[in-house]
Design an enzyme around this catalytic site. Structure first.
Site, PDB file in Angstrom:
ATOM      1  CG  LEU A  39      89.879 -52.322 158.906  1.00 61.01           C
ATOM      2  CD1 LEU A  39      88.791 -53.144 159.602  1.00 61.01           C
ATOM      3  CD2 LEU A  39      89.236 -51.255 158.011  1.00 61.01           C
ATOM      4  N   GLY A 146      91.350 -38.129 158.564  1.00 66.36           N
ATOM      5  CA  GLY A 146      92.527 -37.907 159.396  1.00 66.36           C
ATOM      6  C   GLY A 146      93.483 -36.851 158.894  1.00 66.36           C
ATOM      7  CD  GLU A 189     105.025 -39.794 172.315  1.00 65.67           C
ATOM      8  OE1 GLU A 189     104.759 -40.668 171.460  1.00 65.67           O
ATOM      9  OE2 GLU A 189     104.150 -39.237 172.992  1.00 65.67           O
ATOM     10  CD  GLU A 205     110.093 -26.045 168.165  1.00 56.56           C
ATOM     11  OE1 GLU A 205     109.734 -27.215 167.965  1.00 56.56           O
ATOM     12  OE2 GLU A 205     109.504 -25.046 167.687  1.00 56.56           O
ATOM     13  CG  HIS A 447     100.113 -45.221 201.546  1.00 57.89           C
ATOM     14  ND1 HIS A 447     100.902 -44.175 201.123  1.00 57.89           N
ATOM     15  CD2 HIS A 447     100.874 -45.998 202.355  1.00 57.89           C
ATOM     16  CE1 HIS A 447     102.110 -44.312 201.668  1.00 57.89           C
ATOM     17  NE2 HIS A 447     102.121 -45.411 202.415  1.00 57.89           N
TER      18      HIS A 447
HETATM   19  C1  LIG Z   1     103.914 -41.140 165.374  1.00 57.94           C
HETATM   20  C2  LIG Z   1     102.568 -40.727 165.905  1.00 57.94           C
HETATM   21  C3  LIG Z   1     102.262 -40.958 167.236  1.00 57.94           C
HETATM   22  C4  LIG Z   1     101.025 -40.601 167.739  1.00 57.94           C
HETATM   23  N1  LIG Z   1     100.774 -40.849 169.055  1.00 57.94           N
HETATM   24  C5  LIG Z   1      99.583 -40.498 169.576  1.00 57.94           C
HETATM   25  C6  LIG Z   1      99.287 -40.787 170.941  1.00 57.94           C
HETATM   26  O1  LIG Z   1     100.098 -41.355 171.667  1.00 57.94           O
HETATM   27  N2  LIG Z   1      98.074 -40.440 171.406  1.00 57.94           N
HETATM   28  C7  LIG Z   1      97.138 -39.809 170.621  1.00 57.94           C
HETATM   29  O2  LIG Z   1      96.048 -39.502 171.115  1.00 57.94           O
HETATM   30  N3  LIG Z   1      97.393 -39.529 169.333  1.00 57.94           N
HETATM   31  C8  LIG Z   1      98.584 -39.866 168.790  1.00 57.94           C
HETATM   32  N4  LIG Z   1      98.834 -39.615 167.467  1.00 57.94           N
HETATM   33  C9  LIG Z   1      97.790 -38.928 166.678  1.00 57.94           C
HETATM   34  C10 LIG Z   1      96.713 -39.911 166.234  1.00 57.94           C
HETATM   35  O3  LIG Z   1      97.309 -40.933 165.475  1.00 57.94           O
HETATM   36  C11 LIG Z   1      95.645 -39.185 165.421  1.00 57.94           C
HETATM   37  O4  LIG Z   1      95.137 -38.101 166.183  1.00 57.94           O
HETATM   38  C12 LIG Z   1      94.493 -40.125 165.074  1.00 57.94           C
HETATM   39  O5  LIG Z   1      94.954 -41.238 164.342  1.00 57.94           O
HETATM   40  C13 LIG Z   1      93.418 -39.391 164.261  1.00 57.94           C
HETATM   41  O6  LIG Z   1      92.395 -40.268 163.976  1.00 57.94           O
HETATM   42  P1  LIG Z   1      91.438 -40.081 162.725  1.00 57.94           P
HETATM   43  O7  LIG Z   1      90.420 -41.171 162.831  1.00 57.94           O
HETATM   44  O8  LIG Z   1      90.962 -38.689 162.649  1.00 57.94           O
HETATM   45  O9  LIG Z   1      92.342 -40.307 161.429  1.00 57.94           O
HETATM   46  P2  LIG Z   1      93.479 -41.342 161.035  1.00 57.94           P
HETATM   47  O10 LIG Z   1      93.874 -42.203 162.146  1.00 57.94           O
HETATM   48  O11 LIG Z   1      94.536 -40.540 160.363  1.00 57.94           O
HETATM   49  O12 LIG Z   1      92.768 -42.286 159.966  1.00 57.94           O
HETATM   50  C14 LIG Z   1      92.347 -41.831 158.739  1.00 57.94           C
HETATM   51  C15 LIG Z   1      92.194 -43.015 157.804  1.00 57.94           C
HETATM   52  O13 LIG Z   1      91.515 -42.575 156.626  1.00 57.94           O
HETATM   53  C16 LIG Z   1      92.036 -43.271 155.500  1.00 57.94           C
HETATM   54  N5  LIG Z   1      91.701 -42.489 154.316  1.00 57.94           N
HETATM   55  C17 LIG Z   1      92.050 -41.206 154.027  1.00 57.94           C
HETATM   56  N6  LIG Z   1      91.483 -40.808 152.872  1.00 57.94           N
HETATM   57  C18 LIG Z   1      90.762 -41.856 152.409  1.00 57.94           C
HETATM   58  C19 LIG Z   1      89.942 -42.055 151.280  1.00 57.94           C
HETATM   59  N7  LIG Z   1      89.720 -41.084 150.386  1.00 57.94           N
HETATM   60  N8  LIG Z   1      89.365 -43.253 151.120  1.00 57.94           N
HETATM   61  C20 LIG Z   1      89.551 -44.272 152.026  1.00 57.94           C
HETATM   62  N9  LIG Z   1      90.315 -44.119 153.125  1.00 57.94           N
HETATM   63  C21 LIG Z   1      90.897 -42.938 153.312  1.00 57.94           C
HETATM   64  C22 LIG Z   1      93.526 -43.345 155.810  1.00 57.94           C
HETATM   65  O14 LIG Z   1      94.133 -44.391 155.076  1.00 57.94           O
HETATM   66  C23 LIG Z   1      93.504 -43.622 157.304  1.00 57.94           C
HETATM   67  O15 LIG Z   1      93.514 -44.987 157.571  1.00 57.94           O
HETATM   68  C24 LIG Z   1     100.056 -39.986 166.911  1.00 57.94           C
HETATM   69  C25 LIG Z   1     100.344 -39.766 165.570  1.00 57.94           C
HETATM   70  C26 LIG Z   1     101.579 -40.126 165.057  1.00 57.94           C
HETATM   71  C27 LIG Z   1     101.873 -39.887 163.610  1.00 57.94           C
END
Ligand SMILES: Cc1cc2nc3c(=O)[nH]c(=O)nc-3n(C[C@H](O)[C@H](O)[C@H](O)COP(=O)(O)OP(=O)(O)OC[C@H]3O[C@@H](n4cnc5c(N)ncnc54)[C@H](O)[C@@H]3O)c2cc1C
Length: 468
Positions: A39, A146, A189, A205, A447
């Site tokens: 999860l 996500g 990062e 970039e 402070h």
């Molecule tokens: C390297 C990296 C660093 C990051 N650092 C930061 C940070 O420091 N701070 C920050 O705020 N954000 C950060 N982010 C962004 C952050 O991870 C995302 O914004 C966040 O995870 C989004 O959450 P979410 O719940 O929308 O989706 P997600 O976290 O992407 O979760 C979606 C889930 O849905 C599941 N899923 C998809 N389709 C299906 C399906 N059909 N059936 C069952 N399960 C499914 C996937 O397996 C996944 O587990 C980072 C991202 C990356 C890649």
């Protein structure tokens, strides 16, 4: 076999799992469909948490090698045990994702392990991880699937020589030369991690600046600081191809505006040009759920799609792709579903780049305020004039406030400096309450703390800074 729920959440990232918990707290019977082995989604498994674990460990290595001596702490024979460093990161991930499993049990949320597909409003079919399938009936469906890594044509990710962020948090040997394609926060990062661990790092970039969403002045300062640390930048440059050999990868670069090609050799290439919403296999077209022009699930102000009973939150809808934005949407969604009237202020969502120095911002950039035509004032305060920063030996950067010239209401706050990500919370809180810069400037700050720089920058908006 058919089960029946009030809410089925598809995806257990910070959006989905938080929505599931809040809905369960409000008395709903909730199931969460997650196809990954753990999860927690991108954030806990391959995003925010593992990247911060690596940033922390690499920072310690850098301190031991370079900065502890200035504090009179002499260390010799510092070596890197990359296996231990990576194993620690993996343990952090395991522990934190187990924590979500615990919260699911505590709140009586059913984790259905498998891939969810929406058959129609009220019906989700799950291809179970263990084999077979299950159809779940539910009053409401929440899409929280996500995002995924944006691919770059001609530079195919194999997660060995050409990696995405997922591969970049698990490189088994420090590369001699890491080329990062994309100057956004994820590339910077992870580039910082590997630079600290000994890699030569070049960031390529397309735009003429890094971190395009940031206040320009802050972005430029970050570029300077990271360059000073040894990261090389090739701005206004595009990557048009990649050739792999046993020895490494040869990238073809061109000026963004067109011109002569050049080659750049790397041991490992990190493709981090952004992320795109993930909706593959969800059955959205068949269910009649409409997407917007950027292939994000289109929702109204209550997270409702065009199909009654189907909702969406997080990275899969519009807005910044940030974990805390997804979480807030999860809470607000569940409360709306329960008949409450919550509100999410999209103008007060902070964003942080966890490089060193860190960068954190909330509200509008100076460029945005200027473009809006609102008259504004700026107040700035450097960390060189902050007692705690001096005591810590971390004086790079500044705090910058932008306030409405007529009302003094804070429109934006931008911090580059030590622990900026922690400090931005008080600015977000202030903006949430519609504070003026004077409100913040007249609030007593302990402070000596780094946050006194926030107070002083707020005072500086009206020329009242005391220690400058
Ligand atoms: C390297 C990296 C660093 C990051 N650092 C930061 C940070 O420091 N701070 C920050 O705020 N954000 C950060 N982010 C962004 C952050 O991870 C995302 O914004 C966040 O995870 C989004 O959450 P979410 O719940 O929308 O989706 P997600 O976290 O992407 O979760 C979606 C889930 O849905 C599941 N899923 C998809 N389709 C299906 C399906 N059909 N059936 C069952 N399960 C499914 C996937 O397996 C996944 O587990 C980072 C991202 C990356 C890649």
């Amino acid at each position: 076999m058919t089960d029946s729920y009030d809410l089925v959440v598809i995806g257990s990232g910070p959006g989905g799992y938080i929505a599931a918990i809040r809905a369960a707290q409000l008395g709903m019977k909730v199931a969460c469909v997650e196809k990954y082995v753990r999860l927690g989604g991108t954030c806990l498994n391959v995003g925010c948490i593992p990247s911060k674990a690596l940033l922390q460990s690499s920072e310690k290595f850098e301190e031991a090698n370079h900065t502890l001596a200035a504090h009179g702490v002499k260390v010799s024979g510092v070596t890197l045990d990359l296996d231990t460093l990576l194993a620690r990161k993996d343990k952090v991930v395991t522990d934190i994702t187990k924590g979500v499993e615990f919260l699911f049990r505590k709140n009586k949320i059913t984790w259905v392990q498998g891939t969810g597909k929406i058959l129609a409003a009220g019906k989700v079919e799950v291809a179970l991880t263990a084999g077979g399938s299950q159809t779940i009936e539910t009053k409401n469906i929440l899409i929280a699937t996500g995002s995924e890594v944006m691919p770059l044509p001609g530079v195919e990710v194999d997660e060995k020589q050409i990696v995405s962020s997922t591969g970049a948090i698990a490189i088994p040997k420090v590369p001699k030369h890491l080329v990062v394609i994309g100057g956004g926060y994820i590339g910077l990062e992870l580039g910082s991690v590997w630079r600290r661990l000994g890699a030569e790092v070049t960031v390529v970039e397309f735009l003429d600046r890094i971190t395009p969403g940031l206040d320009l002045e802050v972005g430029k300062q970050l570029n300077r600081q990271l360059s000073k640390q040894g990261i090389q930048f090739k701005l206004s440059t595009k990557v048009t191809g990649a050739k792999k050999t046993k020895a490494g990868v040869t990238l073809t670069l061109e000026p963004a505006a067109g011109g002569p090609k050049e080659e750049l050799k790397a041991d490992v290439v990190l493709v981090s040009i952004g992320r795109r919403p993930y909706t593959e296999g969800l059955g959205l077209a068949e269910a009649g759920v409409v997407l917007d022009d950027k292939k994000r699930v289109k929702v109204d102000g209550h997270f409702q799609t065009n199909v009654p009973g189907i909702y969406a939150i997080g990275d899969v809808i519009a807005g910044p792709m940030l974990a805390h934005k997804a979480e807030e949407e999860g809470v607000v969604f569940a409360e709306i579903l329960a008949g409450q009237k919550p509100h999410l202020n999209y103008d007060a969502i902070p964003a942080v780049v966890y490089t060193w120095p860190e960068v954190a911002s909330v509200g509008k950039t100076e460029e945005e305020v200027k473009a809006s035509g609102v008259e504004y004032k700026v107040g700035k305060f450097p960390f060189t004039a902050n007692g705690r920063a001096k005591a810590n030996g971390d004086t790079e950067g500044f705090v910058k406030f932008i306030a409405d010239a007529k009302t003094d209401r804070v429109l934006g706050c931008h911090i580059i400096g030590p622990d900026a990500g922690t400090m931005i919370a008080e600015c977000a809180l202030a903006m949430e309450y519609g504070a003026s810069s004077e409100d913040i400037g007249r609030t007593c700050h302990a402070h000596p703390t780094l946050n006194e720089a926030v107070k002083e920058a707020a005072l500086a908006v009206s020329g009242m800074a005391l220690n400058m």
